[in-house]
Design an enzyme around this catalytic site. Structure first.
Site, PDB file in Angstrom:
ATOM      1  N   GLY A  13     -22.188  -9.159 -16.343  1.00 25.38           N
ATOM      2  CA  GLY A  13     -21.412  -8.391 -15.701  1.00 25.38           C
ATOM      3  C   GLY A  13     -21.126  -8.398 -14.322  1.00 25.38           C
ATOM      4  N   MET A  95     -17.871 -10.793 -25.694  1.00 26.13           N
ATOM      5  CA  MET A  95     -17.802 -12.122 -26.275  1.00 26.13           C
ATOM      6  C   MET A  95     -17.366 -11.915 -27.775  1.00 26.13           C
ATOM      7  SD  MET A  95     -17.438 -14.215 -23.879  1.00 26.13           S
ATOM      8  CE  MET A  95     -17.999 -15.327 -22.904  1.00 26.13           C
ATOM      9  N   ILE A  97     -14.355 -11.269 -30.847  1.00 24.83           N
ATOM     10  CA  ILE A  97     -13.016 -11.273 -31.123  1.00 24.83           C
ATOM     11  C   ILE A  97     -12.632 -10.002 -31.828  1.00 24.83           C
ATOM     12  CG2 ILE A  97     -11.023 -12.585 -32.457  1.00 24.83           C
ATOM     13  CD1 ILE A  97     -13.149 -15.076 -31.828  1.00 24.83           C
ATOM     14  N   ASN A 112      -7.748  -8.745 -20.810  1.00 24.01           N
ATOM     15  CA  ASN A 112      -9.014  -9.634 -21.227  1.00 24.01           C
ATOM     16  C   ASN A 112      -8.871 -10.746 -19.886  1.00 24.01           C
ATOM     17  OD1 ASN A 112     -10.911 -11.164 -22.475  1.00 24.01           O
ATOM     18  ND2 ASN A 112      -9.427 -12.462 -23.052  1.00 24.01           N
ATOM     19  N   HIS A 114     -10.305 -14.409 -18.805  1.00 25.77           N
ATOM     20  CA  HIS A 114     -10.737 -15.750 -19.455  1.00 25.77           C
ATOM     21  C   HIS A 114     -10.745 -16.632 -18.608  1.00 25.77           C
ATOM     22  CE1 HIS A 114     -11.548 -18.269 -22.550  1.00 25.77           C
ATOM     23  NE2 HIS A 114     -10.585 -18.986 -22.233  1.00 25.77           N
ATOM     24  N   ASP A 155      -7.913 -15.317 -26.630  1.00 26.99           N
ATOM     25  CA  ASP A 155      -7.519 -15.619 -25.255  1.00 26.99           C
ATOM     26  C   ASP A 155      -6.162 -15.824 -25.045  1.00 26.99           C
ATOM     27  OD1 ASP A 155     -10.269 -15.147 -24.650  1.00 26.99           O
ATOM     28  OD2 ASP A 155     -11.070 -17.045 -25.115  1.00 26.99           O
TER      29      ASP A 155
HETATM   30  C1  GAR Z   1     -16.466 -14.533 -17.329  1.00 29.28           C
HETATM   31  O1  GAR Z   1     -16.283 -15.735 -16.831  1.00 29.28           O
HETATM   32  C2  GAR Z   1     -15.089 -14.175 -18.235  1.00 29.28           C
HETATM   33  O2  GAR Z   1     -14.022 -14.912 -17.883  1.00 29.28           O
HETATM   34  C3  GAR Z   1     -15.667 -14.878 -19.507  1.00 29.28           C
HETATM   35  O3  GAR Z   1     -17.128 -14.369 -19.374  1.00 29.28           O
HETATM   36  C4  GAR Z   1     -17.574 -14.250 -18.101  1.00 29.28           C
HETATM   37  C5  GAR Z   1     -18.349 -13.180 -17.964  1.00 29.28           C
HETATM   38  O4  GAR Z   1     -18.950 -13.097 -16.743  1.00 29.28           O
HETATM   39  N1  GAR Z   1     -14.956 -14.457 -20.551  1.00 29.28           N
HETATM   40  C6  GAR Z   1     -14.767 -15.411 -21.707  1.00 29.28           C
HETATM   41  O5  GAR Z   1     -14.964 -16.505 -21.726  1.00 29.28           O
HETATM   42  C7  GAR Z   1     -13.844 -14.812 -22.582  1.00 29.28           C
HETATM   43  N2  GAR Z   1     -13.452 -15.945 -23.613  1.00 29.28           N
HETATM   44  P1  GAR Z   1     -19.684 -11.827 -15.960  1.00 29.28           P
HETATM   45  O6  GAR Z   1     -20.379 -11.096 -17.346  1.00 29.28           O
HETATM   46  O7  GAR Z   1     -20.673 -12.031 -14.981  1.00 29.28           O
HETATM   47  O8  GAR Z   1     -18.586 -10.823 -15.640  1.00 29.28           O
END
Ligand code: GAR
Length: 197
Positions: A13, A95, A97, A112, A114, A155
């Site tokens: 987060g 995470m 879909i 979203n 990514h 994505d």
């Molecule tokens: C982020 O890097 C985001 O871009 C990725 O999860 C991470 C969450 O980090 N999302 C994906 O890969 C979606 N396919 P966080 O929990 O520290 O914000």
């Protein structure tokens, strides 16, 4: 009236934290109405608690165990999120879909984040996939994008913002992830600011 955000997370987060901080310092004229996590131990839920934001844990496993469908989970998740009447649903490291059962409840209202550029490295392993491609000499940078989620493609969708992130020789998952996250935290907040006007 302030735009209401529902932020969906699965992990640390840190992007949620960037939104919390921007709201707290007046950099984003929004209210985070709720944080929803599909993982109980997601640190993002603790961040929400510390910021006084309602946090909801909504796992898929009980549905799987009861042989209930993914569509049912998504419909119930949409109902839960709808309780907070969000203007925007922000996927900040969510995470799962989505199926149409979720998306049709928030048409063109799901955003979203990514950690890759459009058309590159969809899915849950974008940073490692980019490092592997760098190792094969195919790319010298990856990036970050923020996009709308109009349908069930992974994505993909109308791109709201993107920014390249260089990959350096000797980068590990950690060093590249750190560089990507720094860009994400800024780009996500900037994009939300433009979206909510
Ligand atoms: C982020 O890097 C985001 O871009 C990725 O999860 C991470 C969450 O980090 N999302 C994906 O890969 C979606 N396919 P966080 O929990 O520290 O914000």
């Amino acid at each position: 009236m302030k735009a209401k955000l529902a932020v969906l997370i699965s992990g640390s987060g840190s992007n949620l934290q960037a939104i919390i901080d921007a709201v707290a310092t007046g950099g984003l004229d929004a209210q985070i109405a709720a944080v929803v996590s599909n993982r109980e131990k997601a640190y993002g839920l603790e961040r929400a608690r510390q910021a006084g934001i309602p946090g909801r844990y909504f796992p898929l496993k009980p549905y799987r165990d009861a042989q209930r469908s993914r569509a049912e989970y998504d419909a119930d998740l949409a109902a839960l999120v709808s309780e907070y009447a969000p203007d925007w649903v922000v996927l900040a490291g969510w995470m799962h879909i989505f199926s149409e059962e979720f998306l049709r409840c928030f048409p063109n209202r799901v955003v979203n984040l990514h950690p890759a550029l459009p058309g590159q490295f969809p899915g849950a392993h974008a940073i490692d996939d980019a490092l592997a491609a760098f190792g094969r000499g195919e790319i010298d940078h990856t990036g970050v994008m923020v996009h709308l989620v109009p349908d069930v493609r992974v994505d993909e969708g109308p791109v709201l913002a993107q920014e390249a992130v260089p990959i350096r020789p000797g980068d590990t998952h950690e060093t590249l992830a750190e560089r990507i996250h720094a860009v994400e935290h800024r780009l996500l907040v900037e994009t939300l600011r433009k979206l909510i006007g």
